[in-house]
Design a protein around this motif. Structure first.
Motif, PDB file in Angstrom:
ATOM      1  N   ALA A 122       0.824  -1.214   0.000  1.00 10.91           N
ATOM      2  CA  ALA A 122       0.000   0.000   0.000  1.00 10.91           C
ATOM      3  C   ALA A 122       0.857   1.262   0.000  1.00 10.91           C
ATOM      4  CB  ALA A 122      -0.931  -0.008   1.210  1.00 10.91           C
ATOM      5  N   ARG A 123       2.105   1.131   0.463  1.00 16.58           N
ATOM      6  CA  ARG A 123       2.991   2.304   0.517  1.00 16.58           C
ATOM      7  C   ARG A 123       3.747   2.530  -0.787  1.00 16.58           C
ATOM      8  NH1 ARG A 123       4.162   0.100   5.723  1.00 16.58           N
ATOM      9  NH2 ARG A 123       6.127  -0.761   4.938  1.00 16.58           N
ATOM     10  N   VAL A 124       3.695   1.549  -1.691  1.00 14.10           N
ATOM     11  CA  VAL A 124       4.424   1.683  -2.957  1.00 14.10           C
ATOM     12  C   VAL A 124       3.752   2.750  -3.815  1.00 14.10           C
ATOM     13  CG1 VAL A 124       5.134   0.530  -5.088  1.00 14.10           C
ATOM     14  CG2 VAL A 124       5.220  -0.709  -2.911  1.00 14.10           C
ATOM     15  N   ARG A 125       4.516   3.729  -4.219  1.00 15.19           N
ATOM     16  CA  ARG A 125       3.953   4.790  -5.053  1.00 15.19           C
ATOM     17  C   ARG A 125       3.876   4.337  -6.509  1.00 15.19           C
ATOM     18  NH1 ARG A 125       7.664   9.848  -3.385  1.00 15.19           N
ATOM     19  NH2 ARG A 125       9.226   8.185  -3.515  1.00 15.19           N
ATOM     20  N   ARG A 126       2.888   4.873  -7.211  1.00 18.91           N
ATOM     21  CA  ARG A 126       2.660   4.482  -8.601  1.00 18.91           C
ATOM     22  C   ARG A 126       3.925   4.693  -9.431  1.00 18.91           C
ATOM     23  NH1 ARG A 126       0.789   6.696 -13.399  1.00 18.91           N
ATOM     24  NH2 ARG A 126      -0.565   5.325 -14.641  1.00 18.91           N
ATOM     25  N   MET A 127       4.293   3.685 -10.208  1.00 21.15           N
ATOM     26  CA  MET A 127       5.448   3.694 -11.103  1.00 21.15           C
ATOM     27  C   MET A 127       6.784   3.753 -10.376  1.00 21.15           C
ATOM     28  SD  MET A 127       3.606   3.230 -13.601  1.00 21.15           S
ATOM     29  CE  MET A 127       4.957   2.927 -14.737  1.00 21.15           C
ATOM     30  N   GLU A 128       6.779   3.475  -9.091  1.00 23.89           N
ATOM     31  CA  GLU A 128       8.026   3.454  -8.314  1.00 23.89           C
ATOM     32  C   GLU A 128       8.659   2.068  -8.404  1.00 23.89           C
ATOM     33  OE1 GLU A 128       9.090   5.018  -3.934  1.00 23.89           O
ATOM     34  OE2 GLU A 128       7.676   3.360  -3.969  1.00 23.89           O
ATOM     35  N   PRO A 129       9.972   1.981  -8.669  1.00 23.26           N
ATOM     36  CA  PRO A 129      10.619   0.666  -8.662  1.00 23.26           C
ATOM     37  C   PRO A 129      10.494   0.004  -7.291  1.00 23.26           C
ATOM     38  CG  PRO A 129      12.056   2.314  -9.668  1.00 23.26           C
ATOM     39  CD  PRO A 129      10.908   3.054  -9.044  1.00 23.26           C
ATOM     40  N   VAL A 130      10.318  -1.298  -7.298  1.00 23.21           N
ATOM     41  CA  VAL A 130      10.216  -2.083  -6.063  1.00 23.21           C
ATOM     42  C   VAL A 130      11.527  -2.841  -5.886  1.00 23.21           C
ATOM     43  CG1 VAL A 130       9.004  -3.978  -4.917  1.00 23.21           C
ATOM     44  CG2 VAL A 130       7.718  -2.324  -6.281  1.00 23.21           C
ATOM     45  N   THR A 131      12.100  -2.768  -4.688  1.00 24.75           N
ATOM     46  CA  THR A 131      13.359  -3.459  -4.419  1.00 24.75           C
ATOM     47  C   THR A 131      13.195  -4.447  -3.270  1.00 24.75           C
ATOM     48  OG1 THR A 131      14.124  -1.750  -2.879  1.00 24.75           O
ATOM     49  CG2 THR A 131      14.717  -1.472  -5.197  1.00 24.75           C
ATOM     50  N   GLU A 132      13.974  -5.486  -3.324  1.00 22.27           N
ATOM     51  CA  GLU A 132      14.057  -6.403  -2.179  1.00 22.27           C
ATOM     52  C   GLU A 132      15.502  -6.862  -2.048  1.00 22.27           C
ATOM     53  OE1 GLU A 132      14.801  -9.762  -2.153  1.00 22.27           O
ATOM     54  OE2 GLU A 132      14.509 -10.386  -4.238  1.00 22.27           O
ATOM     55  N   ARG A 133      15.904  -7.042  -0.802  1.00 22.11           N
ATOM     56  CA  ARG A 133      17.290  -7.414  -0.521  1.00 22.11           C
ATOM     57  C   ARG A 133      17.318  -8.721   0.255  1.00 22.11           C
ATOM     58  NH1 ARG A 133      17.205  -2.059  -1.392  1.00 22.11           N
ATOM     59  NH2 ARG A 133      19.112  -1.013  -2.137  1.00 22.11           N
ATOM     60  N   GLN A 134      17.656  -9.776  -0.467  1.00 27.16           N
ATOM     61  CA  GLN A 134      17.842 -11.118   0.100  1.00 27.16           C
ATOM     62  C   GLN A 134      16.560 -11.684   0.723  1.00 27.16           C
ATOM     63  OE1 GLN A 134      21.994 -11.951   1.565  1.00 27.16           O
ATOM     64  NE2 GLN A 134      21.836  -9.824   2.265  1.00 27.16           N
ATOM     65  N   GLU A 135      15.398 -11.225   0.272  1.00 23.97           N
ATOM     66  CA  GLU A 135      14.143 -11.757   0.789  1.00 23.97           C
ATOM     67  C   GLU A 135      13.775 -13.081   0.134  1.00 23.97           C
ATOM     68  OE1 GLU A 135      10.867  -8.963   1.221  1.00 23.97           O
ATOM     69  OE2 GLU A 135      12.281  -7.311   0.948  1.00 23.97           O
ATOM     70  N   TYR A 136      14.154 -13.228  -1.139  1.00 22.35           N
ATOM     71  CA  TYR A 136      13.876 -14.483  -1.856  1.00 22.35           C
ATOM     72  C   TYR A 136      15.047 -15.450  -1.751  1.00 22.35           C
ATOM     73  CZ  TYR A 136      13.122 -17.725  -5.722  1.00 22.35           C
ATOM     74  OH  TYR A 136      12.987 -18.863  -6.489  1.00 22.35           O
ATOM     75  N   ALA A 137      16.261 -14.946  -1.912  1.00 22.93           N
ATOM     76  CA  ALA A 137      17.445 -15.805  -1.884  1.00 22.93           C
ATOM     77  C   ALA A 137      18.587 -15.057  -1.224  1.00 22.93           C
ATOM     78  CB  ALA A 137      17.834 -16.227  -3.301  1.00 22.93           C
ATOM     79  N   LEU A 138      19.247 -15.715  -0.299  1.00 22.21           N
ATOM     80  CA  LEU A 138      20.423 -15.122   0.330  1.00 22.21           C
ATOM     81  C   LEU A 138      21.488 -14.882  -0.730  1.00 22.21           C
ATOM     82  CD1 LEU A 138      20.654 -17.241   3.605  1.00 22.21           C
ATOM     83  CD2 LEU A 138      19.863 -14.867   3.361  1.00 22.21           C
ATOM     84  N   GLY A 139      22.114 -13.724  -0.653  1.00 23.08           N
ATOM     85  CA  GLY A 139      23.172 -13.386  -1.602  1.00 23.08           C
ATOM     86  C   GLY A 139      22.681 -12.685  -2.855  1.00 23.08           C
ATOM     87  N   VAL A 168      10.689  -2.840 -12.084  1.00 25.73           N
ATOM     88  CA  VAL A 168      10.066  -1.603 -12.555  1.00 25.73           C
ATOM     89  C   VAL A 168       8.665  -1.934 -13.059  1.00 25.73           C
ATOM     90  CG1 VAL A 168      10.179   0.212 -14.301  1.00 25.73           C
ATOM     91  CG2 VAL A 168      12.279  -0.577 -13.169  1.00 25.73           C
ATOM     92  N   PRO A 169       7.634  -1.255 -12.562  1.00 22.60           N
ATOM     93  CA  PRO A 169       6.262  -1.561 -13.003  1.00 22.60           C
ATOM     94  C   PRO A 169       5.992  -1.065 -14.418  1.00 22.60           C
ATOM     95  CG  PRO A 169       6.253   0.299 -11.520  1.00 22.60           C
ATOM     96  CD  PRO A 169       7.669  -0.198 -11.539  1.00 22.60           C
ATOM     97  N   ILE A 170       5.216  -1.850 -15.155  1.00 26.63           N
ATOM     98  CA  ILE A 170       4.753  -1.461 -16.487  1.00 26.63           C
ATOM     99  C   ILE A 170       3.255  -1.701 -16.519  1.00 26.63           C
ATOM    100  CG2 ILE A 170       4.886  -1.872 -18.967  1.00 26.63           C
ATOM    101  CD1 ILE A 170       7.669  -3.003 -18.546  1.00 26.63           C
ATOM    102  N   THR A 171       2.498  -0.670 -16.769  1.00 29.71           N
ATOM    103  CA  THR A 171       1.049  -0.809 -16.854  1.00 29.71           C
ATOM    104  C   THR A 171       0.588  -0.257 -18.187  1.00 29.71           C
ATOM    105  OG1 THR A 171       0.848  -0.554 -14.455  1.00 29.71           O
ATOM    106  CG2 THR A 171      -1.159  -0.313 -15.757  1.00 29.71           C
ATOM    107  N   VAL A 172       0.060  -1.133 -19.032  1.00 32.15           N
ATOM    108  CA  VAL A 172      -0.521  -0.737 -20.308  1.00 32.15           C
ATOM    109  C   VAL A 172      -1.942  -1.270 -20.321  1.00 32.15           C
ATOM    110  CG1 VAL A 172      -0.419  -0.925 -22.805  1.00 32.15           C
ATOM    111  CG2 VAL A 172       1.699  -0.730 -21.491  1.00 32.15           C
ATOM    112  N   GLY A 173      -2.915  -0.382 -20.278  1.00 27.32           N
ATOM    113  CA  GLY A 173      -4.300  -0.830 -20.168  1.00 27.32           C
ATOM    114  C   GLY A 173      -4.506  -1.543 -18.846  1.00 27.32           C
ATOM    115  N   THR A 174      -5.039  -2.740 -18.914  1.00 28.73           N
ATOM    116  CA  THR A 174      -5.283  -3.518 -17.696  1.00 28.73           C
ATOM    117  C   THR A 174      -4.171  -4.508 -17.418  1.00 28.73           C
ATOM    118  OG1 THR A 174      -6.562  -5.148 -18.955  1.00 28.73           O
ATOM    119  CG2 THR A 174      -7.783  -3.306 -17.979  1.00 28.73           C
TER     120      THR A 174
END
Length: 237
Positions: free
Chosen positions: A167-184, A190-196
């Protein structure tokens, strides 16, 4: 194939004799091939005229789809080389996180999919970016099917915490994660929205290059902005 091409050149249909003359085939051979193509659905016959059938139309749309897929793959490879990081293209389609194309190299290997990307959208930047483009009902529906689970010590702890973050992510703002899926590994999407269509292009880097992540994501976003007009029809693949 010559018969199919010749029929395609006559959108208002053509009789067998005309098709035989145009292709240089003997009339009996033409009749035999036409019957076979009609039986298989590649042609249809109406009042003595032959038209392309549903099977041929599907072949045509499949070829167009491959062309669009190729354009996306070429763009990903270009961005991989200019940014120096593996690039990924993904969509949220039919309720699923789908990684459709990856461009990596020996120098910039892609992140290993050690846990199914579709089921772990809460943990990686690709999934978080796609979920951020949905409304809250759609996010909760996804999390009901694929509940939050800890993959590393850095993974978000529960669904409510994830929803608050999204909910805090601003429209068209890149989303980052650091080692949440895989250590290291650190990632940005980058969001892309074309139509729906909810889509994203992402990069990953080894954790020791984490200081490069945000600048690289911003450069990627600028590259996407320059090319989005020509790719808009291709991103739905």
């Amino acid at each position: 194939m010559r018969l199919l091409e010749t029929v395609a050149a006559h959108p208002y249909g053509a009789p067998a004799k005309q098709l035989a003359r145009a292709t240089g085939l003997a009339l009996p051979t033409t009749y035999h091939l036409l019957r076979t193509l009609v039986h298989e659905g590649y042609l249809r016959r109406d009042k003595g005229l032959f038209f392309l059938g549903d099977a041929a139309e599907r072949l045509s749309s499949s070829g167009a789809q491959e062309k669009r897929r190729g354009r996306v793959a070429d763009a990903l490879a270009q961005w991989r080389d200019s940014i120096g990081a593996p690039t990924y293209y993904a969509m949220y389609r039919d309720g699923e996180v789908e990684v459709l194309c990856v461009a990596d190299s020996r120098e910039s290997p892609a992140a290993e999919e050690w846990a199914d990307f579709r089921e772990t959208g809460h943990a990686h930047a690709i999934g978080q970016c796609l979920l951020s483009q949905l409304d809250e009902d759609a996010r909760r529906e996804y999390l009901a099917r694929y509940p939050v689970q800890p993959l590393t010590p850095y993974t978000v702890r529960d669904g409510d915490a994830l929803l608050r973050r999204l909910a805090r992510v601003r429209r068209m703002e890149p989303v980052t994660e650091r080692q949440e899926y895989a250590l290291g590994t650190v990632c940005a999407a980058v969001p892309i929205t074309v139509g729906t269509t909810a889509a994203t292009v992402a990069i990953s880097l080894p954790a020791h290059q984490a200081d490069r992540l945000l600048p690289a994501a911003q450069r990627l976003q600028a590259e996407i902005g320059r090319h989005l007009g020509s790719l808009a029809l291709s991103i739905s693949i």
